[in-house]
Scaffold this motif. Sequence first.
Motif, PDB file in Angstrom:
ATOM      1  N   MET A  77      -3.500  53.778  31.463  1.00  0.00           N
ATOM      2  CA  MET A  77      -2.448  54.284  30.584  1.00  0.00           C
ATOM      3  C   MET A  77      -1.107  54.009  31.255  1.00  0.00           C
ATOM      4  SD  MET A  77      -4.374  57.765  29.600  1.00  0.00           S
ATOM      5  CE  MET A  77      -6.138  57.652  29.300  1.00  0.00           C
ATOM      6  N   LEU A  78      -0.305  53.174  30.597  1.00  0.00           N
ATOM      7  CA  LEU A  78       0.906  52.684  31.231  1.00  0.00           C
ATOM      8  C   LEU A  78       2.033  53.708  31.253  1.00  0.00           C
ATOM      9  CD1 LEU A  78       1.163  48.982  30.020  1.00  0.00           C
ATOM     10  CD2 LEU A  78      -0.068  49.935  31.988  1.00  0.00           C
ATOM     11  N   ALA A  79       2.755  53.701  32.362  1.00  0.00           N
ATOM     12  CA  ALA A  79       3.978  54.479  32.522  1.00  0.00           C
ATOM     13  C   ALA A  79       5.154  53.628  32.050  1.00  0.00           C
ATOM     14  CB  ALA A  79       4.155  54.877  33.987  1.00  0.00           C
ATOM     15  N   GLU A  80       6.258  54.281  31.758  1.00  0.00           N
ATOM     16  CA  GLU A  80       7.464  53.587  31.311  1.00  0.00           C
ATOM     17  C   GLU A  80       7.839  52.441  32.253  1.00  0.00           C
ATOM     18  OE1 GLU A  80      10.958  56.013  31.646  1.00  0.00           O
ATOM     19  OE2 GLU A  80      12.022  54.822  30.167  1.00  0.00           O
ATOM     20  N   ALA A 115      -2.420  57.168  34.166  1.00  0.00           N
ATOM     21  CA  ALA A 115      -3.773  57.711  34.245  1.00  0.00           C
ATOM     22  C   ALA A 115      -4.767  56.566  34.108  1.00  0.00           C
ATOM     23  CB  ALA A 115      -4.003  58.742  33.143  1.00  0.00           C
ATOM     24  N   HIS A 116      -5.996  56.818  34.560  1.00  0.00           N
ATOM     25  CA  HIS A 116      -7.073  55.829  34.479  1.00  0.00           C
ATOM     26  C   HIS A 116      -8.336  56.490  33.946  1.00  0.00           C
ATOM     27  CE1 HIS A 116      -4.908  53.123  37.230  1.00  0.00           C
ATOM     28  NE2 HIS A 116      -4.695  54.184  37.988  1.00  0.00           N
ATOM     29  N   TRP A 141      -8.719  59.903  36.296  1.00  0.00           N
ATOM     30  CA  TRP A 141      -7.654  60.156  37.261  1.00  0.00           C
ATOM     31  C   TRP A 141      -6.328  60.219  36.528  1.00  0.00           C
ATOM     32  CZ3 TRP A 141      -3.189  57.548  38.438  1.00  0.00           C
ATOM     33  CH2 TRP A 141      -2.533  57.935  39.604  1.00  0.00           C
ATOM     34  N   HIS A 142      -5.511  61.181  36.844  1.00  0.00           N
ATOM     35  CA  HIS A 142      -4.128  61.137  36.385  1.00  0.00           C
ATOM     36  C   HIS A 142      -3.237  61.556  37.537  1.00  0.00           C
ATOM     37  CE1 HIS A 142      -3.518  65.488  35.430  1.00  0.00           C
ATOM     38  NE2 HIS A 142      -4.766  65.443  35.027  1.00  0.00           N
ATOM     39  N   VAL A 165      -1.527  65.652  40.180  1.00  0.00           N
ATOM     40  CA  VAL A 165      -2.490  64.632  40.593  1.00  0.00           C
ATOM     41  C   VAL A 165      -3.885  65.234  40.526  1.00  0.00           C
ATOM     42  CG1 VAL A 165      -3.272  63.181  42.496  1.00  0.00           C
ATOM     43  CG2 VAL A 165      -0.838  63.505  42.101  1.00  0.00           C
ATOM     44  N   THR A 166      -4.797  64.566  39.830  1.00  0.00           N
ATOM     45  CA  THR A 166      -6.164  65.039  39.665  1.00  0.00           C
ATOM     46  C   THR A 166      -7.077  63.845  39.450  1.00  0.00           C
ATOM     47  OG1 THR A 166      -5.303  66.977  38.515  1.00  0.00           O
ATOM     48  CG2 THR A 166      -7.654  66.579  38.327  1.00  0.00           C
TER      49      THR A 166
END
Length: 174
Positions: A77-80, A115-116, A141-142, A165-166
């Motif tokens: 999941m891409l960040a800006e 996130a993944h 994971w995020h 973070v998790t």
Amino acid sequence: MPDHATGFDSAMFRSVMGRFATGVTVVSFLRGNEPAGMTVNAFLSVSLDPPLVLISVRRASSFVGHVRVGDCYGVNMLAEAQERLAPYFAKRPDGAVDVAFVDHFGTPRIDGSLAHVVARVVDIHPAGDHLLYIGAVEHLWHGVEARPLIFFSGKYKQIHAHEPVTQWNAVDGW
């Protein structure tokens, strides 16, 4: 089903569907032994018990020849800050892009993503000119606070979110 030969307006369909805001993801996989990816906005959770996700992939995509039932794929999941990756993996590169893949037990992930999800393909369903890949979630994971990349009406947008973070793995719970 409407008869597409009798005047179905595919441009209008695309425009209407573009009014649904989606997150921007890059699905990562192995092409031979090399990490590869493709931009996908047709990604969703299917089930909590068991945990399942779905991606929709064009039948003509090279992904189809490399990922089969039993194989894993990653959803990044891409960040800006990763906006340049979206057109790059959609095969519309805008200059040179440095992609930092990280190996996760044989499944490539893109470092720096919001996130993944790593999922193992359990079923593939035909749906028009696409295939629907159902994946059993094996890792989640995020990360740190970041601005997510959103796609709406043909353009990238941003919103703000806060998360700690998790991570979680199917094998050991962490």
